[in-house]
Design an enzyme around this catalytic site. Sequence first.
Site, mmCIF file in Angstrom:
data_model
loop_
_atom_site.group_PDB
_atom_site.id
_atom_site.type_symbol
_atom_site.label_atom_id
_atom_site.label_comp_id
_atom_site.label_asym_id
_atom_site.label_seq_id
_atom_site.Cartn_x
_atom_site.Cartn_y
_atom_site.Cartn_z
ATOM 1 N N ARG A 192 0.900 -1.118 0.130
ATOM 2 C CA ARG A 192 0.101 -0.092 -0.081
ATOM 3 C C ARG A 192 0.990 1.193 0.187
ATOM 4 O O ARG A 192 0.564 2.355 -0.705
ATOM 5 C CB ARG A 192 -0.854 0.009 1.082
ATOM 6 C CG ARG A 192 -1.743 1.200 1.377
ATOM 7 C CD ARG A 192 -2.985 1.043 2.253
ATOM 8 N NE ARG A 192 -3.969 0.132 1.595
ATOM 9 C CZ ARG A 192 -4.757 -0.834 2.525
ATOM 10 N NH1 ARG A 192 -4.472 -0.805 3.898
ATOM 11 N NH2 ARG A 192 -5.311 -1.548 1.703
ATOM 12 N N TYR A 193 1.912 1.141 0.866
ATOM 13 C CA TYR A 193 2.920 2.520 1.034
ATOM 14 C C TYR A 193 4.080 2.166 -0.020
ATOM 15 O O TYR A 193 4.522 1.084 -0.146
ATOM 16 C CB TYR A 193 3.107 2.686 2.468
ATOM 17 C CG TYR A 193 1.938 2.804 3.431
ATOM 18 C CD1 TYR A 193 1.445 4.179 3.400
ATOM 19 C CD2 TYR A 193 1.455 1.962 3.904
ATOM 20 C CE1 TYR A 193 0.392 4.370 4.308
ATOM 21 C CE2 TYR A 193 0.314 2.194 5.043
ATOM 22 C CZ TYR A 193 -0.176 3.292 5.052
ATOM 23 O OH TYR A 193 -1.336 3.600 5.893
ATOM 24 N N ARG A 221 7.165 -0.070 1.714
ATOM 25 C CA ARG A 221 7.000 -1.138 2.704
ATOM 26 C C ARG A 221 5.801 -2.088 2.297
ATOM 27 O O ARG A 221 4.776 -1.449 1.517
ATOM 28 C CB ARG A 221 6.815 -0.646 4.091
ATOM 29 C CG ARG A 221 5.704 0.426 4.198
ATOM 30 C CD ARG A 221 6.000 1.287 5.535
ATOM 31 N NE ARG A 221 4.953 2.305 5.909
ATOM 32 C CZ ARG A 221 5.137 3.517 5.221
ATOM 33 N NH1 ARG A 221 5.825 3.728 4.275
ATOM 34 N NH2 ARG A 221 4.001 4.481 5.503
ATOM 35 N N CYS A 279 -3.449 -17.827 15.063
ATOM 36 C CA CYS A 279 -2.855 -17.027 16.304
ATOM 37 C C CYS A 279 -3.251 -18.139 17.355
ATOM 38 O O CYS A 279 -3.821 -18.902 17.496
ATOM 39 C CB CYS A 279 -3.841 -16.027 16.487
ATOM 40 S SG CYS A 279 -3.565 -14.571 15.364
ATOM 41 N N CYS A 284 -8.455 -12.608 19.115
ATOM 42 C CA CYS A 284 -9.075 -11.276 19.773
ATOM 43 C C CYS A 284 -10.097 -11.166 19.337
ATOM 44 O O CYS A 284 -10.436 -11.233 18.117
ATOM 45 C CB CYS A 284 -8.108 -10.087 19.444
ATOM 46 S SG CYS A 284 -6.343 -10.579 20.115
ATOM 47 N N CYS A 320 -10.531 -8.348 16.409
ATOM 48 C CA CYS A 320 -9.517 -8.492 15.183
ATOM 49 C C CYS A 320 -9.899 -7.811 13.923
ATOM 50 O O CYS A 320 -11.231 -8.240 13.592
ATOM 51 C CB CYS A 320 -9.310 -10.126 15.106
ATOM 52 S SG CYS A 320 -8.325 -10.457 13.681
ATOM 53 N N ARG A 339 -8.777 -8.645 11.069
ATOM 54 C CA ARG A 339 -8.436 -9.695 9.875
ATOM 55 C C ARG A 339 -9.381 -10.850 10.106
ATOM 56 O O ARG A 339 -8.947 -12.060 9.752
ATOM 57 C CB ARG A 339 -7.130 -9.995 9.690
ATOM 58 C CG ARG A 339 -6.370 -8.779 9.342
ATOM 59 C CD ARG A 339 -4.876 -9.267 8.705
ATOM 60 N NE ARG A 339 -4.011 -8.245 8.340
ATOM 61 C CZ ARG A 339 -2.994 -7.743 9.060
ATOM 62 N NH1 ARG A 339 -2.399 -8.718 9.903
ATOM 63 N NH2 ARG A 339 -2.412 -6.736 8.657
ATOM 64 N N ASP A 381 -11.357 -0.691 13.916
ATOM 65 C CA ASP A 381 -11.530 -0.563 12.309
ATOM 66 C C ASP A 381 -13.057 -1.105 12.400
ATOM 67 O O ASP A 381 -13.859 -1.647 13.128
ATOM 68 C CB ASP A 381 -10.818 -1.805 11.604
ATOM 69 C CG ASP A 381 -9.456 -1.308 11.560
ATOM 70 O OD1 ASP A 381 -9.236 0.037 11.405
ATOM 71 O OD2 ASP A 381 -8.465 -2.133 11.546
ATOM 72 N N ASP A 410 -7.120 4.062 10.518
ATOM 73 C CA ASP A 410 -6.692 3.328 9.248
ATOM 74 C C ASP A 410 -8.234 3.359 8.350
ATOM 75 O O ASP A 410 -8.932 2.755 8.707
ATOM 76 C CB ASP A 410 -6.170 1.889 9.544
ATOM 77 C CG ASP A 410 -5.432 1.240 8.637
ATOM 78 O OD1 ASP A 410 -4.867 1.901 7.491
ATOM 79 O OD2 ASP A 410 -4.532 0.383 8.881
ATOM 80 N N LYS A 451 -3.192 4.969 6.852
ATOM 81 C CA LYS A 451 -3.407 5.428 8.026
ATOM 82 C C LYS A 451 -3.267 7.277 8.150
ATOM 83 O O LYS A 451 -2.542 7.512 7.436
ATOM 84 C CB LYS A 451 -2.144 5.081 8.987
ATOM 85 C CG LYS A 451 -2.114 3.465 9.209
ATOM 86 C CD LYS A 451 -1.020 3.130 10.125
ATOM 87 C CE LYS A 451 -0.768 1.753 10.048
ATOM 88 N NZ LYS A 451 -0.274 1.030 8.697
#
Length: 419
Positions: A113-114, A117, A126, A130, A133, A135, A295, A332, A339
């Site tokens: 995206r950037y 990076r 995981c 969480c 989450c 994702r 999000d 984000d 961001k």
Amino acid sequence: MENSRRNGFYKDVPDSDWDDWGWQLKNRLTSVQDVVRVFNPSAQVVEGMKAALKHFRMSITPYYASLIDIDSPYCPVKAQAIPSAQESQFLDEDIADPLEEDRDSPAPGLTHRYPDRVLLMVTDICSMYCRHCTRRRVVGHKEDTSLDPHHLTQALDYIRNHKQIRDVIISGGDPLSLSDKEIERIVAQVRAIPHVEIIRIGTRMPVVLPMRITPELVTGLRKYHPLYIDTHFNHAREITPESSRACQALADGGFPVFNQSVLLRQVNDCPHVIKELNQKLLTIRVRPYYLYQCDLSRGIGHFRTSLGRGIQIMEALRGHTSGLAVPTFVVDLPGGAGKVPVMPNYKISESDDRVVLRNYEGAITVYMEPHRWENVCGHDPACEKERYWTKRGPGMLMTKPKTVLEPRKRNIGPRIVGK
């Protein structure tokens, strides 16, 4: 701090098992029956779990479960670990992939995206899932632990062929859910790419399974410096002797450790809670980095706060505690726009020769602007290196004043007017 609150169910577990991250993984709570066996929660909690698990998976390590106060309506650990009925209530604004990571994926498991990076997602697993989450559309839906080798090869080839990439964030899922051998193999392949300058590993293991940070892991990874660790504490209750030792072991291994919190309603949406968290993080050598607005992922609307709440928290941090304890509050943006920092407004007004500013106490003062505008830009060797040029966004206007920024298709360059 005392050792983690080993509740009655785990009090007879031998230390040799409790401190073994493999034992922790094998004994995770993954079903309603597991939670009932350990906590004997109310019928309301049980029905809430059943409703949520129709849509999303649950997994809680015994260590993290031992921090839960099941009877407290405001236990921050319970809120992040135990599924609730609210997760089955999807809102109109909920989006399966709110950050559009899939759209910006030039190769399987890779998001670019950037400019300089990329995000390399090496697993969908995981140790704990969480409840907030972002994702959850992909994480925890299968038992395969690592990215398909062919897909990993494609992602690494893409990084090799794009020399502007200098920073690779290895994420998932949680990369440290892989074996030492697997994660070291991936890191070694990334480090072997000449133009990659730094590597980051995004992991919540120091928080939810600190036993994973073993001497063997630290020794294996320290060969690939500069390597940074991004972790995810959301509340000071998560800072225990075990998590402190894990973070300090990473720091002693030469890994700078940064924290990325998420602002969560009725978990940490309070200036005092965030201040305590960030100050205590510094004592275990973890630098508060980001405070994220929650999000728009499906089923986590009950965690979202207003942006105003986040700004209020930042107002209570800047100037009121050391700068090291002040993260950047970011949103984000939906649609993959990236961001955006959101901060209190300290600039009140400005003219050609002065700027009116206020400080954290509300004191107002004037800063006089210089009348000489020459600068080093164009005279330093760095200015000749294309990799440092700003090629997108308003920052480009500072060096190319005839550029016109227009809303156009993504990855299409700006329009240049004149010569």
